[in-house]
Design a protein around this motif. Structure first.
Motif, PDB file in Angstrom:
ATOM      1  N   GLY A  14       0.787  -1.231   0.000  1.00 35.61           N
ATOM      2  CA  GLY A  14       0.000   0.000   0.000  1.00 35.61           C
ATOM      3  C   GLY A  14       0.820   1.282   0.000  1.00 35.61           C
ATOM      4  N   PRO A  15       1.756   1.465   0.932  1.00 35.60           N
ATOM      5  CA  PRO A  15       2.551   2.700   0.919  1.00 35.60           C
ATOM      6  C   PRO A  15       3.383   2.875  -0.351  1.00 35.60           C
ATOM      7  N   ILE A  16       3.844   1.778  -0.928  1.00 34.72           N
ATOM      8  CA  ILE A  16       4.613   1.877  -2.168  1.00 34.72           C
ATOM      9  C   ILE A  16       3.726   2.376  -3.302  1.00 34.72           C
ATOM     10  N   VAL A  17       2.502   1.849  -3.379  1.00 32.64           N
ATOM     11  CA  VAL A  17       1.566   2.286  -4.414  1.00 32.64           C
ATOM     12  C   VAL A  17       1.209   3.760  -4.224  1.00 32.64           C
ATOM     13  N   LEU A  18       0.936   4.171  -2.983  1.00 30.99           N
ATOM     14  CA  LEU A  18       0.629   5.580  -2.726  1.00 30.99           C
ATOM     15  C   LEU A  18       1.801   6.492  -3.088  1.00 30.99           C
ATOM     16  N   TRP A  19       2.999   6.064  -2.789  1.00 27.86           N
ATOM     17  CA  TRP A  19       4.192   6.856  -3.106  1.00 27.86           C
ATOM     18  C   TRP A  19       4.349   7.001  -4.620  1.00 27.86           C
ATOM     19  N   LEU A  20       4.154   5.903  -5.356  1.00 26.92           N
ATOM     20  CA  LEU A  20       4.271   5.966  -6.810  1.00 26.92           C
ATOM     21  C   LEU A  20       3.172   6.834  -7.424  1.00 26.92           C
ATOM     22  N   MET A  21       1.977   6.787  -6.850  1.00 25.32           N
ATOM     23  CA  MET A  21       0.899   7.646  -7.339  1.00 25.32           C
ATOM     24  C   MET A  21       1.218   9.118  -7.094  1.00 25.32           C
ATOM     25  N   CYS A  22       1.829   9.429  -5.957  1.00 25.13           N
ATOM     26  CA  CYS A  22       2.234  10.809  -5.681  1.00 25.13           C
ATOM     27  C   CYS A  22       3.280  11.284  -6.676  1.00 25.13           C
ATOM     28  N   ILE A  23       4.227  10.430  -6.978  1.00 26.48           N
ATOM     29  CA  ILE A  23       5.249  10.785  -7.965  1.00 26.48           C
ATOM     30  C   ILE A  23       4.602  11.053  -9.314  1.00 26.48           C
ATOM     31  N   ALA A  24       3.665  10.191  -9.723  1.00 22.95           N
ATOM     32  CA  ALA A  24       2.988  10.363 -11.007  1.00 22.95           C
ATOM     33  C   ALA A  24       2.196  11.672 -11.040  1.00 22.95           C
ATOM     34  N   LEU A  25       1.498  11.990  -9.951  1.00 23.65           N
ATOM     35  CA  LEU A  25       0.720  13.238  -9.906  1.00 23.65           C
ATOM     36  C   LEU A  25       1.627  14.470  -9.901  1.00 23.65           C
ATOM     37  N   VAL A  26       2.743  14.395  -9.196  1.00 25.26           N
ATOM     38  CA  VAL A  26       3.683  15.517  -9.196  1.00 25.26           C
ATOM     39  C   VAL A  26       4.246  15.722 -10.604  1.00 25.26           C
ATOM     40  N   MET A  27       4.574  14.643 -11.272  1.00 20.74           N
ATOM     41  CA  MET A  27       5.087  14.767 -12.639  1.00 20.74           C
ATOM     42  C   MET A  27       4.011  15.311 -13.580  1.00 20.74           C
ATOM     43  N   LEU A  28       2.769  14.868 -13.411  1.00 25.07           N
ATOM     44  CA  LEU A  28       1.675  15.371 -14.244  1.00 25.07           C
ATOM     45  C   LEU A  28       1.472  16.860 -14.020  1.00 25.07           C
ATOM     46  N   VAL A  61       6.185  16.842  -1.280  1.00 20.44           N
ATOM     47  CA  VAL A  61       6.902  16.473  -0.052  1.00 20.44           C
ATOM     48  C   VAL A  61       6.801  14.967   0.171  1.00 20.44           C
ATOM     49  N   PHE A  62       5.599  14.399  -0.017  1.00 25.37           N
ATOM     50  CA  PHE A  62       5.451  12.960   0.172  1.00 25.37           C
ATOM     51  C   PHE A  62       6.216  12.183  -0.895  1.00 25.37           C
ATOM     52  N   ALA A  63       6.238  12.685  -2.137  1.00 22.62           N
ATOM     53  CA  ALA A  63       6.984  12.002  -3.191  1.00 22.62           C
ATOM     54  C   ALA A  63       8.481  12.006  -2.887  1.00 22.62           C
ATOM     55  N   ALA A  64       8.972  13.086  -2.295  1.00 21.50           N
ATOM     56  CA  ALA A  64      10.400  13.185  -1.991  1.00 21.50           C
ATOM     57  C   ALA A  64      10.772  12.442  -0.717  1.00 21.50           C
ATOM     58  N   TRP A  65       9.969  12.570   0.338  1.00 20.11           N
ATOM     59  CA  TRP A  65      10.313  12.032   1.645  1.00 20.11           C
ATOM     60  C   TRP A  65       9.548  10.765   2.015  1.00 20.11           C
ATOM     61  N   GLY A  66       8.672  10.304   1.160  1.00 18.22           N
ATOM     62  CA  GLY A  66       7.859   9.121   1.446  1.00 18.22           C
ATOM     63  C   GLY A  66       8.652   7.887   1.824  1.00 18.22           C
ATOM     64  N   PRO A  67       9.698   7.547   1.065  1.00 23.06           N
ATOM     65  CA  PRO A  67      10.465   6.353   1.435  1.00 23.06           C
ATOM     66  C   PRO A  67      11.134   6.448   2.808  1.00 23.06           C
ATOM     67  N   LEU A  68      11.523   7.639   3.208  1.00 16.71           N
ATOM     68  CA  LEU A  68      12.143   7.787   4.525  1.00 16.71           C
ATOM     69  C   LEU A  68      11.111   7.685   5.640  1.00 16.71           C
ATOM     70  N   ILE A  69       9.886   8.115   5.350  1.00 18.44           N
ATOM     71  CA  ILE A  69       8.832   8.079   6.357  1.00 18.44           C
ATOM     72  C   ILE A  69       8.237   6.685   6.465  1.00 18.44           C
ATOM     73  N   PHE A  70       7.861   6.101   5.314  1.00 18.71           N
ATOM     74  CA  PHE A  70       7.159   4.831   5.319  1.00 18.71           C
ATOM     75  C   PHE A  70       8.056   3.629   5.041  1.00 18.71           C
ATOM     76  N   GLY A  71       9.312   3.863   4.737  1.00 24.46           N
ATOM     77  CA  GLY A  71      10.227   2.763   4.449  1.00 24.46           C
ATOM     78  C   GLY A  71      10.364   1.755   5.569  1.00 24.46           C
ATOM     79  N   PRO A  72      10.593   2.199   6.794  1.00 22.61           N
ATOM     80  CA  PRO A  72      10.709   1.225   7.885  1.00 22.61           C
ATOM     81  C   PRO A  72       9.423   0.426   8.111  1.00 22.61           C
ATOM     82  N   VAL A  73       8.276   1.088   7.993  1.00 20.65           N
ATOM     83  CA  VAL A  73       7.003   0.377   8.158  1.00 20.65           C
ATOM     84  C   VAL A  73       6.829  -0.660   7.049  1.00 20.65           C
TER      85      VAL A  73
END
Length: 96
Positions: A14-28, A61-73
């Protein structure tokens, strides 16, 4: 055990999918609507007459820092998911 595996799979993927969706929306927003998005502050971002500057900033912010926030979880849930699969396979193997 199946419900536990599904919950752990959702916590892993789930967090990986949300992170990728944020990246896609930021790029769009950045390339498609020529919005300037960075981590410093929100800039105006007009899309179809609506200012999405704050939303674009939050997504950036979530696209940039998402892996650091949700990576351990995500990694912890993935490890528990793998352990649950191993336990389930061990319990379901035929006894001799």
């Amino acid at each position: 055990m199946c419900l536990v595996r599904r919950i752990l799979a959702t916590l892993t993927i789930g967090p990986i999918v949300l992170w990728l969706m944020c990246i896609a929306l930021v790029m769009l927003l950045g390339f498609g609507f020529d919005c300037e998005i960075h981590e410093g502050f929100a800039n105006p971002c007009i899309v179809l007459g609506q200012d999405l500057g704050e939303t674009a900033y939050t997504l950036g912010v979530f696209a940039a820092w998402g892996p650091l926030i949700f990576g351990p979880v995500t990694m912890g849930a993935g490890l528990l998911w793998a352990i649950a699969i191993v336990i389930d396979r061990y319990r379901s193997r035929p006894r001799s």
